[in-house]
Design an enzyme around this catalytic site. Structure first.
Site, mmCIF file in Angstrom:
data_model
loop_
_atom_site.group_PDB
_atom_site.id
_atom_site.type_symbol
_atom_site.label_atom_id
_atom_site.label_comp_id
_atom_site.label_asym_id
_atom_site.label_seq_id
_atom_site.Cartn_x
_atom_site.Cartn_y
_atom_site.Cartn_z
ATOM 1 N N SER A 220 0.836 -1.191 0.000
ATOM 2 C CA SER A 220 0.000 0.000 0.000
ATOM 3 C C SER A 220 0.877 1.251 0.000
ATOM 4 C CB SER A 220 -0.948 -0.060 1.195
ATOM 5 O OG SER A 220 -1.960 0.906 1.114
ATOM 6 N N ASP A 446 -8.724 -3.675 -6.349
ATOM 7 C CA ASP A 446 -8.220 -3.166 -5.082
ATOM 8 C C ASP A 446 -8.989 -1.897 -4.715
ATOM 9 O OD1 ASP A 446 -6.619 -1.792 -3.081
ATOM 10 O OD2 ASP A 446 -4.963 -3.110 -3.649
ATOM 11 N N HIS A 474 -7.400 -5.578 -0.897
ATOM 12 C CA HIS A 474 -6.283 -4.651 -0.908
ATOM 13 C C HIS A 474 -4.979 -5.416 -0.772
ATOM 14 C CE1 HIS A 474 -3.992 -1.112 -0.505
ATOM 15 N NE2 HIS A 474 -3.888 -1.095 0.817
#
Length: 505
Positions: A220, A446, A474
């Site tokens: 991320s 995502d 995610h």
């Protein structure tokens, strides 16, 4: 990557080694002319201090601290503490240290390393020391501090979709007070918690670990941290896995809008799954499901449900409660139960999901995740909007991208729009010429880091390779795809990246 309270992301400390100018050296990895908006040409880097390792969490982990300059432009000035944790390689053929970061910004790398040290494959753990650190301003390192717990409760209940002047005024007042509190409680460090600062810290960590190259796994927001490191120190890049990538070329407004679209895509997938199961409690079609969720949020805006006696479950709490389980398909059943309860007039489960997102414990204490999140985001990019009129002008495009979440994420831009410390970063492409092959992993649906961002970062990086997971949730690694996990493990163990453009299910 977190949402709502910062520009993009929407999901965790003594002696100096520098004794003056004569001990300062230039990192061997930093050279060349920066691209427009890129970090300035490399600053002289101080000699890294030693990490003070001690046994922790039993004999298998070591905990340590490293001191680094608050301001790398003044390496002999004030210092700040970085907390680290390490579990040494268990096999005979050690490759080096694998430094890990879970994202946020604000996620604890110390906590993530504990996870990685038990959940990453044995073949990886045999050959790498697993090392985590809390970036400056985060968790166990010298943290960003902002509001009291009671004040944070009030802040998280602010109406993020204001309908009139008084609600707009309350939102602006709340966001302004939040930023001022962070500045007052944190002090000078609040101006030096950018991603560039954290990337420079990582090179101090690499040197203190004794590694010629940095081996890195970032998820991320951690992909932006890793890419920034590669930009500053390309010659020091070892094997880099960037999973669920951030596109560094986007403005805050564009990134916020596209992230809203990512959550809308995830909500569509949730709706499709509900409908496919037959007798979906929200309606017989995707359109009906989305309309019912949107109607629920509107009802809670007009009349919140009772909460825990201190907080009501209003639209803001419910929106966060819905966003939170969209990060992982495994959490969809929790979302179903929470929505079913809310439709019966019980908002407790949505409140629980909201608290998970904000890392609010059962005793009402907030971790510093969201404080660090805002502080980093607001330094990394100029704000999406600085006035209510600017937000109003953005709302139609946000709502077109995301009918469910767009309006709230547009108004969330005022967090950085009212931030008291000017941004030091700018949107720019990251190419990292001269870096070793970098593996970028993207997930097609995502919610927090849309797939197009991974495509963009892989294309920007001179040595980028894109690995695609056609799925939900995610990030992709250790999400259940043997194809993804095998490709990532092989790269970490051999340095050989999969073919560019490889797609896994």
């Amino acid at each position: 990557m977190q949402a709502l309270t910062g520009a993009v992301l929407a999901t965790a400390l003594l002696l100096s080694g520098c004794s003056g100018a004569g001990d300062v050296k230039k990192s061997p990895g930093a050279s060349g002319t920066p691209a427009p908006g890129a970090p300035p040409a490399a600053l002289p880097m101080p000699e890294a201090a030693e990490i003070d390792w001690k046994a922790c969490e039993g004999s298998q982990f070591e905990c340590g601290t490293l001191t680094v300059p608050v301001d790398y432009a003044d390496p002999g000035g004030d210092r700040t503490k970085i907390a680290l944790i390490r579990k040494k390689a268990t096999g005979p053929d050690r490759i080096g240290s694998l430094v890990v970061n879970p994202g946020g910004p604000g996620g604890s790398g110390v906590d993530f390393a504990r996870y990685a040290a038990s959940q990453f494959p044995r073949t990886v753990r045999d050959r790498y020391d697993i090392v985590g650190f809390d970036p400056r301003g985060v968790g166990h390192s010298t943290p960003v501090k902002c509001l009291s717990d009671d004040a944070m409760d009030e802040y998280t209940q602010l109406d993020q979709t204001p309908d009139d002047g008084s609600e707009v005024s309350a939102l602006v007042t709340g966001a302004t007070a939040f930023g001022k509190a962070c500045q007052a409680e944190t002090g000078p460090l609040v101006a030096h918690v950018s991603t560039v600062d954290a990337a420079r810290d990582m090179d101090q960590i690499r040197e203190a670990l004794g590694d010629a190259k940095l081996y890195y796994f970032g998820a991320s927001y951690g992909t932006f941290l890793g890419a920034t490191y590669a930009e500053l120190f390309p010659a020091n890049v070892g094997r880099f896995v960037l999973d669920g990538a951030v596109d560094p070329s986007l403005s805050a407004a564009t990134a916020n809008r596209l992230q809203a679209g990512g959550f809308e895509t995830a909500l569509n997938a949730y709706a499709d799954n509900c409908v496919a199961g037959g007798s979906c409690f929200l309606g017989p079609t995707r359109e009906a499901v989305l309309a019912r969720i949107q109607a629920l949020l509107a009802e809670l805006d007009a009349k919140p449900l009772p909460g825990d006696g201190t907080r009501d479950v209003n639209e803001a709490i419910a929106t966060t409660g819905i966003l939170s389980p969209l990060y992982s398909r495994d959490q969809w059943p929790q979302l179903t139960r929470a929505l079913q309860a809310a439709l019966r007039g019980d908002g407790d489960l949505l409140l629980d999901l909201n608290d998970q997102y904000y890392e609010r414990s059962s005793d009402g204490h907030y971790a510093n995740l969201m404080y660090a999140n805002a502080a980093v985001n607001c330094l990394d990019l100029p704000p999406a909007a600085t006035t209510p009129d600017q937000v109003r002008a953005q709302v139609p495009e946000f709502e077109q991208t995301s009918p469910t979440f767009g309006r709230a994420l547009a108004w969330a831009g005022l967090t950085c729009g009212t931030w008291p410390v000017p941004a030091t970063g700018r949107p720019h492409e990251i190419h990292a010429p001269g870096a070793a092959p970098i593996l970028v992993v993207g997930t097609t649906r995502d919610p927090a880091t849309p797939y197009a961002w991974s495509q963009a970062l892989a294309a920007q990086l001179d040595s980028g390779t894109l690995l695609t997971y056609d799925g939900d949730g995610h990030t992709a690694y250790l999400r259940g795809s043997t194809c993804i996990d095998t490709a990532v493990d092989a790269y970490l163990l051999t340095g050989t990246a999969p073919p560019d453009g490889k797609t896994c299910n």
